[in-house]
Design a protein around this motif. Structure first.
Motif, mmCIF file in Angstrom:
data_model
loop_
_atom_site.group_PDB
_atom_site.id
_atom_site.type_symbol
_atom_site.label_atom_id
_atom_site.label_comp_id
_atom_site.label_asym_id
_atom_site.label_seq_id
_atom_site.Cartn_x
_atom_site.Cartn_y
_atom_site.Cartn_z
ATOM 1 N N ASP A 177 8.970 -7.035 4.940
ATOM 2 C CA ASP A 177 8.573 -8.404 5.261
ATOM 3 C C ASP A 177 8.183 -9.213 4.023
ATOM 4 O O ASP A 177 7.743 -10.356 4.124
ATOM 5 C CB ASP A 177 7.428 -8.412 6.279
ATOM 6 C CG ASP A 177 6.156 -7.749 5.727
ATOM 7 O OD1 ASP A 177 6.143 -7.325 4.553
ATOM 8 O OD2 ASP A 177 5.181 -7.643 6.500
ATOM 9 N N GLY A 178 8.354 -8.603 2.834
ATOM 10 C CA GLY A 178 8.054 -9.302 1.589
ATOM 11 C C GLY A 178 6.629 -9.153 1.110
ATOM 12 O O GLY A 178 6.279 -9.666 0.040
ATOM 13 N N SER A 179 5.789 -8.445 1.850
ATOM 14 C CA SER A 179 4.401 -8.248 1.425
ATOM 15 C C SER A 179 4.320 -7.097 0.423
ATOM 16 O O SER A 179 5.205 -6.245 0.362
ATOM 17 C CB SER A 179 3.503 -7.968 2.635
ATOM 18 O OG SER A 179 3.944 -6.830 3.343
ATOM 19 N N PRO A 180 3.245 -7.039 -0.393
ATOM 20 C CA PRO A 180 3.149 -6.024 -1.450
ATOM 21 C C PRO A 180 3.066 -4.601 -0.908
ATOM 22 O O PRO A 180 2.394 -4.340 0.088
ATOM 23 C CB PRO A 180 1.855 -6.400 -2.179
ATOM 24 C CG PRO A 180 1.633 -7.840 -1.866
ATOM 25 C CD PRO A 180 2.141 -8.012 -0.460
ATOM 26 N N LEU A 181 3.750 -3.704 -1.570
ATOM 27 C CA LEU A 181 3.689 -2.282 -1.260
ATOM 28 C C LEU A 181 3.006 -1.498 -2.368
ATOM 29 O O LEU A 181 2.102 -0.706 -2.122
ATOM 30 C CB LEU A 181 5.096 -1.722 -1.035
ATOM 31 C CG LEU A 181 5.236 -0.195 -0.983
ATOM 32 C CD1 LEU A 181 4.440 0.373 0.186
ATOM 33 C CD2 LEU A 181 6.701 0.219 -0.892
ATOM 34 N N SER A 182 3.425 -1.723 -3.620
ATOM 35 C CA SER A 182 2.899 -0.926 -4.726
ATOM 36 C C SER A 182 3.091 -1.665 -6.042
ATOM 37 O O SER A 182 4.129 -2.296 -6.261
ATOM 38 C CB SER A 182 3.621 0.435 -4.782
ATOM 39 O OG SER A 182 3.103 1.256 -5.805
ATOM 40 N N LEU A 183 2.085 -1.597 -6.897
ATOM 41 C CA LEU A 183 2.187 -2.115 -8.259
ATOM 42 C C LEU A 183 2.581 -0.959 -9.171
ATOM 43 O O LEU A 183 1.905 0.073 -9.200
ATOM 44 C CB LEU A 183 0.847 -2.685 -8.723
ATOM 45 C CG LEU A 183 0.469 -4.100 -8.304
ATOM 46 C CD1 LEU A 183 -0.996 -4.369 -8.667
ATOM 47 C CD2 LEU A 183 1.369 -5.120 -8.974
ATOM 48 N N VAL A 184 3.661 -1.121 -9.910
ATOM 49 C CA VAL A 184 4.133 -0.050 -10.791
ATOM 50 C C VAL A 184 4.219 -0.582 -12.218
ATOM 51 O O VAL A 184 4.880 -1.593 -12.476
ATOM 52 C CB VAL A 184 5.505 0.486 -10.345
ATOM 53 C CG1 VAL A 184 5.950 1.615 -11.275
ATOM 54 C CG2 VAL A 184 5.453 0.983 -8.902
ATOM 55 N N GLU A 208 -5.977 -8.146 -6.453
ATOM 56 C CA GLU A 208 -5.362 -9.472 -6.331
ATOM 57 C C GLU A 208 -3.840 -9.362 -6.215
ATOM 58 O O GLU A 208 -3.225 -10.023 -5.371
ATOM 59 C CB GLU A 208 -5.730 -10.327 -7.542
ATOM 60 C CG GLU A 208 -5.147 -11.735 -7.494
ATOM 61 C CD GLU A 208 -5.525 -12.583 -8.697
ATOM 62 O OE1 GLU A 208 -5.101 -13.753 -8.747
ATOM 63 O OE2 GLU A 208 -6.233 -12.070 -9.591
ATOM 64 N N GLY A 209 -3.251 -8.517 -7.042
ATOM 65 C CA GLY A 209 -1.799 -8.365 -7.023
ATOM 66 C C GLY A 209 -1.281 -7.762 -5.736
ATOM 67 O O GLY A 209 -0.162 -8.060 -5.309
ATOM 68 N N LEU A 210 -2.102 -6.926 -5.104
ATOM 69 C CA LEU A 210 -1.702 -6.270 -3.858
ATOM 70 C C LEU A 210 -2.192 -7.011 -2.623
ATOM 71 O O LEU A 210 -1.944 -6.570 -1.496
ATOM 72 C CB LEU A 210 -2.220 -4.825 -3.839
ATOM 73 C CG LEU A 210 -1.574 -3.880 -4.861
ATOM 74 C CD1 LEU A 210 -2.358 -2.569 -4.962
ATOM 75 C CD2 LEU A 210 -0.113 -3.589 -4.483
ATOM 76 N N GLY A 211 -2.894 -8.117 -2.826
ATOM 77 C CA GLY A 211 -3.383 -8.897 -1.699
ATOM 78 C C GLY A 211 -4.476 -8.201 -0.918
ATOM 79 O O GLY A 211 -4.545 -8.317 0.307
#
Length: 244
Positions: A131-138, A193-196
């Motif tokens: 759905d375009g929402s954050p999953l993981s910061l890599v 913040e990046g992951l909401g």
């Protein structure tokens, strides 16, 4: 060991895609054209396309052949077992910022075996859910000698063939061993913040290090995933006893 014909065809198309000859949505040469160009059977061409599909580079279009994917996929950090493909476990992603050389955190520097004060090239990406929402910061860290030998790593946009293939193709160094270290902690303010996420928020961190056959580190990735989205499933034989 020399590459087999289907591997040569796949590598050739990877280069052409990576160099921009074929962009997102473009139609690749037909199977007949590739058969004639490489003097191979249709089965060999199909096998080459299966490799590229497994890499998430191309898709089959009914009645028209194969096209370059519109939206590239990448994998979260870790779980890079031999034979695994980008499309299995891969998801859409967005590049964040521009790659820069800087000193990695001590945990990453230790995993890479870097001397104090050494720098590495940093590339950030945000993995996305359907759905375009954050999953993981890599965050991927490349040793300076790898980054210098692979100039496309310093480019802001994605590398269509994937960094693993690009580094191997450019340097001749292939990943032979991987180490994944998984831990849990609270997200930093920037990560939240990046992951909401609201704070405090629990995250799972996977530190993945890939090395070549001589033990030289090729890349170290740190993936940060919200705890409620992280799941690991292992399936394995347990011996057991036959029943007559």
């Amino acid at each position: 060991m020399p590459l087999l014909k289907y591997e040569q065809i796949a590598d050739s198309l990877r280069v052409r895609i990576s160099d921009g000859e074929f962009g997102p949505g473009d139609l690749l040469p037909s199977g007949r054209d590739l058969c004639e160009q490489w003097s191979v059977s249709r089965a060999t061409v199909i096998k080459a396309m299966d490799v590229l599909r497994g890499d998430g580079l191309v898709v089959a279009r009914q009645g028209s052949g194969f096209t370059v994917v519109e939206i590239p996929v990448a994998r979260p950090a870790g779980r890079r077992t031999a034979g695994s493909a980008r499309v299995s476990g891969g998801s859409p992603f967005r590049r964040l910022g521009a790659p820069e050389k800087e000193q990695p955190p001590s945990r990453v520097a230790d995993a890479m075996g870097l001397a104090a004060g050494s720098v590495a090239l940093r590339r950030d990406r945000l993995m996305l859910l359907d759905d375009g929402s954050p999953l993981s910061l890599v965050t991927a860290w490349f040793p300076e000698e790898v980054a210098d030998a692979c100039p496309k790593l310093a480019q802001k946009g994605p590398i269509p063939e994937g960094t693993t293939h690009y580094v191997a193709r450019t340097t001749g160094r292939y990943p032979a061993h991987g180490t994944d270290t998984t831990s849990a902690r609270l997200a930093s303010a920037g990560e939240a913040e990046g992951l909401g996420l609201g704070v405090p928020a629990a995250v799972v961190v996977v530190l993945h290090t890939a090395s070549d056959g001589d033990g030289g580190v090729l890349v170290c990735e740190e993936g940060v995933t919200p705890a409620h989205l992280w799941e690991q499933v292992d399936s394995y034989p347990m011996g057991g006893r036959s029943v007559e």
